[in-house]
Every structure is written in structure tokens, then in C-alpha cells.
Write a protein that holds these residues in place. Sequence first.
Motif, PDB file in Angstrom:
ATOM      1  N   GLU A 116      43.753 -47.610 -63.317  1.00  0.00           N
ATOM      2  CA  GLU A 116      43.915 -48.202 -64.641  1.00  0.00           C
ATOM      3  C   GLU A 116      45.321 -48.795 -64.689  1.00  0.00           C
ATOM      4  OE1 GLU A 116      44.070 -49.844 -67.768  1.00  0.00           O
ATOM      5  OE2 GLU A 116      42.191 -48.713 -67.730  1.00  0.00           O
ATOM      6  N   ASP A 118      47.061 -49.954 -67.034  1.00  0.00           N
ATOM      7  CA  ASP A 118      47.838 -49.455 -68.162  1.00  0.00           C
ATOM      8  C   ASP A 118      47.971 -47.937 -68.009  1.00  0.00           C
ATOM      9  OD1 ASP A 118      48.861 -48.596 -70.626  1.00  0.00           O
ATOM     10  OD2 ASP A 118      47.834 -50.183 -71.728  1.00  0.00           O
ATOM     11  N   ARG A 120      49.495 -45.793 -69.723  1.00  0.00           N
ATOM     12  CA  ARG A 120      49.313 -45.044 -70.971  1.00  0.00           C
ATOM     13  C   ARG A 120      47.860 -44.636 -71.146  1.00  0.00           C
ATOM     14  NH1 ARG A 120      50.608 -48.513 -75.666  1.00  0.00           N
ATOM     15  NH2 ARG A 120      49.207 -49.856 -74.491  1.00  0.00           N
ATOM     16  N   ASP A 218      52.970 -42.892 -74.341  1.00  0.00           N
ATOM     17  CA  ASP A 218      54.021 -43.765 -73.835  1.00  0.00           C
ATOM     18  C   ASP A 218      55.030 -43.015 -72.984  1.00  0.00           C
ATOM     19  OD1 ASP A 218      52.781 -45.715 -75.243  1.00  0.00           O
ATOM     20  OD2 ASP A 218      54.342 -45.974 -76.749  1.00  0.00           O
TER      21      ASP A 218
END
Length: 516
Positions: A116, A118, A120, A218
Motif C-alpha cells: 500500500e 500510503d 498511513r 500519521d
Amino acid sequence: MPPGSPRHGSAGTETTRGHDDGMSETTVVPGAATTTFSRYDDVTAALADPALVPLPAAAPARGVPGSDPGTVAWLRSVVARFSSGEPHARRRALVLADLERLDPDRLRVAAAGGFEPDIRLRVVRVLAAELGLADPEAVARDVATVSRAYFTDAPACSAVDGPAVDGPVAGASLDPVVDGASADPVADAAVARLLPAMGDRDEETAANRIGLLVQACDATAALVEGARRHEDGLAGVLRTDPPARTMRRIAVRATEVGGVAVPVGTRVLLDIAAAQAGAPAGVALTFGAPPRSCPGRSQALVIAEGILYGASDPADTGTPPPSTPDLDKAELAALVPEMVTYVLALAVGWTAWDGRPIVNADGRTYAPHKAVRRITDHLVDHLAEVEARLVGEPTEPDRWHASNATTPADLAPFTTADLDEARSRLTRLAGIWSRRVAALPDEQLDDSPGTGWSFRQIVCHVSEAGYYYADSVGSLAGAKDGAADPAWVTDSPTCATDSPADPTGHRANEPMETTR
């Protein structure tokens, strides 16, 4: 006032207590006095002081727009992160109960699996799945949306995993946050979807589960990204470049920190990045300090390790790059064939294996088929890396289970036919490696294209790792007449490190499998 004495800020000023020489400077901050501490002793004293509490979120009344359950303002008002006293203790216990349900090994394997871009979303998806939530993908998307409004003055990164760590990144506003989150209808809608998705009808329990995920989102991603940039990986980031660079408190009653009076109502800014320089070895202030140490520290690190290094134990992945003796190209090209010759000499005795898994000196389980699998996969893995880097393409992401998994096939009998297949497979792979190294321009051996170890280091690494995997099973000499003693092949690996049986490491900035 004598040089180096702390200055006490009046309304609208900031007082800074430095971590090197005690010099102070005054900065205008609208609204209220703010005192900054950056020495390790002062910061830890402030974190332990019950008179200094995190800046609270407002406790909105029901019926006020944006304050009902299912909004960001409501969420902030009921999570441990923005609480103190008895509410904090009660809400922290809810978070701890969730964290205790998470198995570290499963977290690491889950974090290592899949891809993935991302980070986060990857972090939250792993946690949501291991917490048993129904739709981890949807939860991850909504948590990422909420995180931008949860820390209203520092949406990018605020804390590492857990409600106990407080504070924005460097440069964040010091404006109060007691009036709740800024209006964000999209984030409010995400909270409304998350509340029933948490699987608990108790609103406070569900809210603190959301808070756990939001704080992991985050911050853990920042930890991973920082480790990829830092030459010393996770340990280096925690030591010199902590993701949570500041924490904030407000004085609910007058107190004193390091000899500096802190009047009631004073905001206190703790410079974690500066204080970390004076911290004892192994202390990471980005996770806070007692009595509000981050309860999710171990989970954050395990997830980060899984993303960075794969599903292995972190002891396998913190090793520096392998030693690279000054071999000429012909000698370097011979390393993998020499290793394969050694492996196959050992493997002659493996046909007498009695079927019992073998636990090596590092506590890892091996068997003949598993050793052959790992040697083969490791050679293929890094060969693919070299080829991709030569043509300027990205390397494949790490989806290996590596030595972390022992499959049913690994435990199958190792027959003479299996030995023949291993000989054919590994001999051909060794030839490919030898020809590839021989064809490289000399200058590319040490100044290699792409990101990661030099090609010289990679060749040494795969060679050393092969010896390790084979030695984990051993010669089984004496188990069967005619089993070969590999000692005649080579006394030791040509590229041996100080500990030849421990060849592991990882490519800088690449989540590739380099584990045992």
C-alpha cells in the motif's frame, strides 16, 4: 538578569530554557505566556508533573452543532489523548485493553504483507484487522480523513501510537485547542461512520478505539518514512530525529520545573527533539515518559519493523551491510557458485533427515526443504533487485514470509530426487549470478545504480546468507553413510563478517526481504 538565567514570560511572551548553555530568548506568542523547556531533565520532570496536563479539548454540550456523538469535536472530548485525571485513567485503560489483544508476531507479519503506497492506510488497516473490525480498508480511509482534523493545529503528524503522547511537529501553532476541532464536515462524517464500525455499543469505548487508530495513522507512518531516510533506520530516527518533536502542557496550578516558576495557566512547550540529545541510551522521548508513556510503543515499533524489514524478527534486520573485501571481479563472481557448492555438499546428508524440525542457534526452525527454499528465494530476490536497478525500474515490494513461516512443504521428507532437483536449480542460479557479476562494468560494483546496497555488498550478502541457511540444518554427517563433510569445500565464506553465521541485513530504503 545574569546571562543564562531563565526568563519568566509575561502574557504574550514565550520563555525558552535551552538544552546546551541555559541561554534564553523571548518570542512573542499571542494570547498567553508560554515557557519552553528543551533540556532532558527538565522535559522529563515536566512530563511527570501532575500540575502540567495536556491542553484539553472542550467538553461540548449535547445539541450544540458539531458536538453530538459522531463528530470530531465530540471525539476529542472523550478520548484519553486530551484528558487528565480520572477520565484519562479510565480512558487509557480502554486503550490498553485493546492493545493487549494484539499479538506482536501477527502484527509484524500483517504489516509486512501486501503493498500500500500510503503508509498511513497500511498502518491503520493492520491494526483494524487485528482488532477484528469488519471492514479494515474502509476504517483505514475514514481514520486518515479524521486525522487531519483531530490535531487541529498540527494535522500532519502529532504523536506516535497511543493517547499518551502529546504534541505537534516543529513549527506548529501554539494557539489553544480547548475550543475543539475546526469545522470539517467531511471529517465529521468519517467519525460518524467509524463509531458503529468499532464494534462496541459503548460510546466511550468506541471513541477511544478510534483515537488509538487516529494516533497511529500519521505518526507511525512518519516513523517509517523517517527510518527509510535515516542511515541507522528506526534506532537512528528515535535517537536523533523523533517524529513527535514537541509536546505541550498547561499548568492547572502553579509549579516549578528545573528551578523555573510556572504560574497557573502557563502553557508549556517541551522540545522533544532537543531534549532527546541528552537522553540516556535506549530512551525515546517521542513515546513520552511516565506517567503518560505511550501505551502503544511496542505495537508501533512492531508495525514499523514489519513494513520496513518484512516479517522477520527485528534482530535479523538491524545488522549493518555485510563486509566487502577487496576482491577483483572474477573472485566476486565466484562467491555464489562457491556457496552453492558448499550447500550441495551439506545437502547430500539431508536425505537422511528424520523429519524433526531443527532449531538453530538463533532459535529459528529449519528443515532441509526450508533451507533450499530460503537460499533459492533469496538468490532470486536480490537478482531481481539487481536487474531492476540496472534498467532504472523500481524493485518489487517485499511480500516474502521468509524464515518467519515454516510451511507443510518445508517439513516434507527430503528425498534423493529432491536433492537432484535442488542441485539442478541451485547450480543454474549460481551460473546466472556468476555471469551477471562478470558482465557488470567494474565501476558499478561499488557505485551501483538505484537505491540500496552496492552490487558488491549484495553479492557478499547473498553468499553469506546461503551459508547461514545451510548451516542451520547442518551436515547431518553420520546420519547416513556417505554423507559429505563440507569442510573440504571451503574453510569459511570468502566474504565472512565477524560472525559468519549471522549474515543478515537490509537494503537501505527498500522494503526487501533480507532475512534468515
